[in-house]
Design an enzyme around this catalytic site. Sequence first.
Site, PDB file in Angstrom:
ATOM      1  N   LYS A  80     -51.962 -11.013 -12.731  1.00 59.04           N
ATOM      2  CA  LYS A  80     -52.317 -11.852 -13.880  1.00 59.04           C
ATOM      3  C   LYS A  80     -53.350 -11.132 -14.734  1.00 59.04           C
ATOM      4  CE  LYS A  80     -54.094 -16.546 -14.789  1.00 59.04           C
ATOM      5  NZ  LYS A  80     -54.534 -17.800 -14.131  1.00 59.04           N
ATOM      6  N   SER A 155     -52.977 -21.756 -16.020  1.00 53.69           N
ATOM      7  CA  SER A 155     -53.084 -20.546 -16.824  1.00 53.69           C
ATOM      8  C   SER A 155     -52.233 -19.396 -16.286  1.00 53.69           C
ATOM      9  CB  SER A 155     -54.551 -20.124 -16.926  1.00 53.69           C
ATOM     10  OG  SER A 155     -55.079 -19.785 -15.656  1.00 53.69           O
ATOM     11  N   SER A 179     -54.556 -23.901 -12.046  1.00 53.49           N
ATOM     12  CA  SER A 179     -53.819 -22.845 -12.747  1.00 53.49           C
ATOM     13  C   SER A 179     -52.775 -22.103 -11.930  1.00 53.49           C
ATOM     14  CB  SER A 179     -54.803 -21.830 -13.344  1.00 53.49           C
ATOM     15  OG  SER A 179     -55.538 -22.428 -14.379  1.00 53.49           O
TER      16      SER A 179
END
Length: 468
Positions: A80, A155, A179
């Site tokens: 990520k 996220s 997230s």
Amino acid sequence: MKHVHAFTDDALGDLDALGVAQRIASGEVNAAEVLDAALARLDSVEPAINALVVDDRERARSRAAGTFDGVFAGVPSAIKNNTAFAGIATRNGSAATPDVKATENEEFSDQFVGTGLNVIGASTTPAYGLTATTEFVDREPTRNPWDTDFSSGASSGGAAALVAAGVLPLAHGNDGGGSIRIPAAACGLVGLKPTRGRTAPSKMAKDLPIDLVSNGVITRSVRDSAAFLADVERLSPAKNLPPVGHVEGPGDKRLRIALVNVPITGHLLDPATDSALNETVELLESLGHSVTTVPLPVDRSFVDDFADYWALMAFGIDRLGKFTVGKGFDNSLIDPFTRGLSNRFLRRFYRLPFAIRGLNRGTKAFIGLTRDFDVVLSPTLAHVTPEIGVLSPSGDFDEVFDKLTRYVSFTPANNVSGTPAVSLPLGQTPDGLPIGIHFSADMGAERTLLELSYELEAARPFARIQDA
């Protein structure tokens, strides 16, 4: 429905990460062939889903020619883009962050690749991971492979889109308010948030008064999530937590489960989510577990306390970015949502000590519930994933923030308390969009969650996008 997926009869097939690793270990395929399959899949879907922000395929190809150690040896994956990985600029989803490549891995990145994963690049994340949809003010949004008109969550929205679309068997996510679990719910995946301290902390959050963020993975199978935790534990045993071990199937114990079915905001669940939750209760009871409806252990003030604390992080980025983000940070390029959240903190900064005190009270209440019951059950989200644009970071801040608060009603309590939680794809809307169901437990009780997850996966196999 605008489905997008890349599942095909290649070196990856429709296998999970363990299945791919076993195929490599047997000599049926090699790491280079598996990587080539993942890159071909990426190229076939990426224009539609926009889930990879940094394409690092050439370095991945170099690594594929070598050797790998770990449970996922040779399996392609993605990091990520809010986590430092040497050779990739950690842009945090924002043009305000300088385009400077990291010179070294942060601690979790070493744990991640220590399991044998081959990183093909960095997945998308909204600006600084502060919202629940992977949308931007200066580029195309990341879209949900189940229906590209809808959000992939956030996220870790890019990670979830890549896994759901079949590009990768699993991908890195981290979770500061849901997230990992939110995008897993939106994209029909398994999203386990580990106990605080089970995996290495996030570099940006670890020194805050309450570290909300846990690193982990988003997967298509329970066994991949279990294997990842076990291999990280093999390499880096967590201090002050009971070991999880390698969980390989359901447990024998029948569990006492607390059902929380009212969002903390007081709004009603949408009909599809309510139906999916009730069907899960029926399934659990048919398997011999006892389910008891309980009131929320925290009151409405928890929402404001969490929001005030969350706004502190935006303020630290907006006003102190040259120190918290790095040299070259350009405040003029901050997106409207981050700036709106930062301004909220400025208006209410005096409440921060009270907010922290309130969150700590909430932690005691929530952990008390997890000790009275083996598992706490709820929806992952208060309603199904919204269409692209509903939570746009360029929208009116107060309106978007109100919508966000109503949407993300169940997940933050586990970030504040540090307790583990998992979202499982146990429901669907009448139109076929995934609905996540949420299970949480006491500190260090990932084994309980994984055993229950195995049992539910077997009893109600998760819907697959390639069959939709």
